[in-house]
Motif scaffolding. Structure first.
Motif, mmCIF file in Angstrom:
data_model
loop_
_atom_site.group_PDB
_atom_site.id
_atom_site.type_symbol
_atom_site.label_atom_id
_atom_site.label_comp_id
_atom_site.label_asym_id
_atom_site.label_seq_id
_atom_site.Cartn_x
_atom_site.Cartn_y
_atom_site.Cartn_z
ATOM 1 N N LEU A 169 -7.230 -11.616 -7.742
ATOM 2 C CA LEU A 169 -7.383 -10.770 -8.925
ATOM 3 C C LEU A 169 -6.025 -10.467 -9.548
ATOM 4 O O LEU A 169 -5.110 -10.006 -8.864
ATOM 5 C CB LEU A 169 -8.083 -9.467 -8.544
ATOM 6 N N ILE A 170 -5.883 -10.731 -10.841
ATOM 7 C CA ILE A 170 -4.666 -10.399 -11.569
ATOM 8 C C ILE A 170 -4.946 -9.184 -12.444
ATOM 9 O O ILE A 170 -5.854 -9.199 -13.271
ATOM 10 C CB ILE A 170 -4.179 -11.581 -12.423
ATOM 11 N N VAL A 171 -4.145 -8.146 -12.250
ATOM 12 C CA VAL A 171 -4.349 -6.878 -12.952
ATOM 13 C C VAL A 171 -3.178 -6.622 -13.897
ATOM 14 O O VAL A 171 -2.036 -6.516 -13.461
ATOM 15 C CB VAL A 171 -4.456 -5.707 -11.957
ATOM 16 N N PRO A 172 -3.429 -6.521 -15.222
ATOM 17 C CA PRO A 172 -2.346 -6.218 -16.163
ATOM 18 C C PRO A 172 -2.019 -4.731 -16.192
ATOM 19 O O PRO A 172 -2.918 -3.888 -16.122
ATOM 20 C CB PRO A 172 -2.923 -6.681 -17.506
ATOM 21 N N TYR A 173 -0.731 -4.431 -16.290
ATOM 22 C CA TYR A 173 -0.263 -3.052 -16.400
ATOM 23 C C TYR A 173 0.517 -2.890 -17.708
ATOM 24 O O TYR A 173 0.900 -3.872 -18.340
ATOM 25 C CB TYR A 173 0.657 -2.702 -15.233
ATOM 26 N N LYS A 174 0.800 -1.634 -18.068
ATOM 27 C CA LYS A 174 1.540 -1.353 -19.297
ATOM 28 C C LYS A 174 3.051 -1.392 -19.058
ATOM 29 O O LYS A 174 3.779 -0.487 -19.454
ATOM 30 C CB LYS A 174 1.123 0.004 -19.871
ATOM 31 N N GLY A 175 3.505 -2.418 -18.383
ATOM 32 C CA GLY A 175 4.928 -2.549 -18.142
ATOM 33 C C GLY A 175 5.278 -2.571 -16.668
ATOM 34 O O GLY A 175 4.463 -2.247 -15.794
ATOM 35 N N ALA A 176 6.538 -2.941 -16.392
ATOM 36 C CA ALA A 176 6.985 -3.147 -15.024
ATOM 37 C C ALA A 176 7.022 -1.866 -14.197
ATOM 38 O O ALA A 176 6.795 -1.894 -12.983
ATOM 39 C CB ALA A 176 8.372 -3.790 -15.043
ATOM 40 N N SER A 177 7.325 -0.738 -14.824
ATOM 41 C CA SER A 177 7.436 0.510 -14.065
ATOM 42 C C SER A 177 6.104 0.894 -13.430
ATOM 43 O O SER A 177 6.061 1.383 -12.296
ATOM 44 C CB SER A 177 7.943 1.641 -14.962
ATOM 45 N N ALA A 178 5.007 0.660 -14.152
ATOM 46 C CA ALA A 178 3.682 0.960 -13.601
ATOM 47 C C ALA A 178 3.337 0.007 -12.459
ATOM 48 O O ALA A 178 2.732 0.406 -11.458
ATOM 49 C CB ALA A 178 2.627 0.871 -14.697
ATOM 50 N N VAL A 179 3.735 -1.249 -12.598
ATOM 51 C CA VAL A 179 3.515 -2.226 -11.526
ATOM 52 C C VAL A 179 4.297 -1.807 -10.281
ATOM 53 O O VAL A 179 3.801 -1.873 -9.153
ATOM 54 C CB VAL A 179 3.944 -3.639 -11.954
ATOM 55 N N LEU A 180 5.535 -1.386 -10.496
ATOM 56 C CA LEU A 180 6.387 -0.969 -9.370
ATOM 57 C C LEU A 180 5.747 0.179 -8.592
ATOM 58 O O LEU A 180 5.750 0.178 -7.350
ATOM 59 C CB LEU A 180 7.758 -0.556 -9.891
ATOM 60 N N THR A 181 5.184 1.141 -9.295
ATOM 61 C CA THR A 181 4.526 2.268 -8.628
ATOM 62 C C THR A 181 3.370 1.784 -7.762
ATOM 63 O O THR A 181 3.193 2.241 -6.630
ATOM 64 C CB THR A 181 4.002 3.271 -9.678
ATOM 65 N N SER A 182 2.605 0.835 -8.278
ATOM 66 C CA SER A 182 1.448 0.331 -7.532
ATOM 67 C C SER A 182 1.848 -0.505 -6.325
ATOM 68 O O SER A 182 1.242 -0.405 -5.258
ATOM 69 C CB SER A 182 0.543 -0.490 -8.455
#
Length: 308
Positions: A169-182
């Motif tokens: 599963l590929i999940v899009p985020y609103k930018g790298a900072s949100a990905v980093l948190t996850s």
């Protein structure tokens, strides 16, 4: 003769009145992602350089729809030259795919790209690329977070050169900072982010670097460069681009073109790029447009496969 002289004076006066001067106003830079990502990092460096030259750049973050919302904001905005966008080439390509009949944007130049890192969290059971290949082959519940649309191309390329689960599963985020948190929280298993975003978490042991692009990282001697593992690997992303609404004032475009040319040839800037593992991309409108065109073709193919 007197009429000619007066006419000349009026022309010169009008030219001076309408000459573009960015030090006279605040300049807005639209970033189509949340703060804290790779584009924000590029902006902060540019902001300091501009400030030293009495140009006040203010960021406006417009995340959403994989960068499309922010790109559209620039496309429909002022053409006076006191607002421009800074984003990834992939988000421009996505805007053109999803808004083919909307207002267009015009590229000024590419800015830079950085070393990108394939990353996992410490409880994923993945320690290196070989572990990742095994997981992709056997685990149907892996979740990958992406911070911009072009990262889909990167993961698809990895799937092409290694065994993979069709259920990944590929999940899009609103930018790298949100990905980093996850990823640090263990909510997703894998991601691919700029070194500027993840390095401190990798250095502290919170995350694991599996591979890097572009060049080896001296601080991580055991982390391989991805093209040393897959000999036909291609770095598909172009990096960050500066863009304006179509039909922006010519004097403003010319001024910014010269500004960015000086920025990307500044010795101190080049040294700081080197220290932060940043790589300058080819200067000018044409290389940026060609890169976006290439990315667009790949993203359209991915969309077609996903829709089918």
């Amino acid at each position: 003769m007197i009429k000619y002289f007066l006419t000349l004076c009026l022309v010169v006066s009008a030219t001076n009145i309408y000459a573009f001067e960015p030090t006279s106003k605040t300049v807005t830079v639209v970033i189509p992602f949340a703060p804290g990502g790779g584009v924000d990092y590029s902006f902060r460096h540019l902001q300091k350089y501009a400030s030293d030259r009495n140009i006040n750049l203010i960021p406006v973050f417009k995340p959403g729809a994989e960068g499309v919302i922010g790109v559209k904001d620039v496309a429909t905005g002022s053409t006076a030259g006191y607002q421009f966008g800074l984003t990834t080439a992939g988000s421009i390509a996505m805007y053109e795919i999803t808004n083919p009949k909307e207002q267009k944007v015009s590229m000024l130049t590419g800015l830079r790209t950085t070393v990108q890192v394939f990353v996992t969290h410490t409880n994923s059971g993945i320690k290196n690329i070989k572990d990742l290949e095994k997981k992709l082959e056997t685990n149907k519940n892996l979740t990958i977070g992406i911070g911009n649309p072009a990262q889909r191309m990167v993961w698809n390329q990895l799937f092409d050169v290694s065994a993979r689960s069709t259920q990944t599963l590929i999940v899009p985020y609103k930018g790298a900072s949100a990905v980093l948190t996850s990823i640090t929280g263990g909510h997703i298993d894998l991601t691919y982010l700029p070194i500027s975003v993840v390095k401190s978490n990798i250095d502290s042991g919170k995350l694991i670097a599996l591979a890097v692009t572009s060049t080896k990282v001296d601080d991580w001697p055991t982390v391989p460069q991805i093209d040393s593992i897959y000999k036909n690997w291609k770095d598909l992303e172009f990096g960050h681009v500066v863009f304006f609404p179509e039909n922006t004032d010519t004097s403003a475009v010319n001024h910014w073109n010269e500004f960015f040319k000086q920025y990307l040839n500044d010795k101190q800037v080049l040294e700081e790029f080197k220290q932060s593992y940043s790589i300058i991309v080819p200067f000018g409108k044409i290389p940026a447009e060609q890169a976006i065109k290439n990315i667009k073709v790949r993203l359209e193919k991915i969309q077609m496969v996903n829709n089918n």
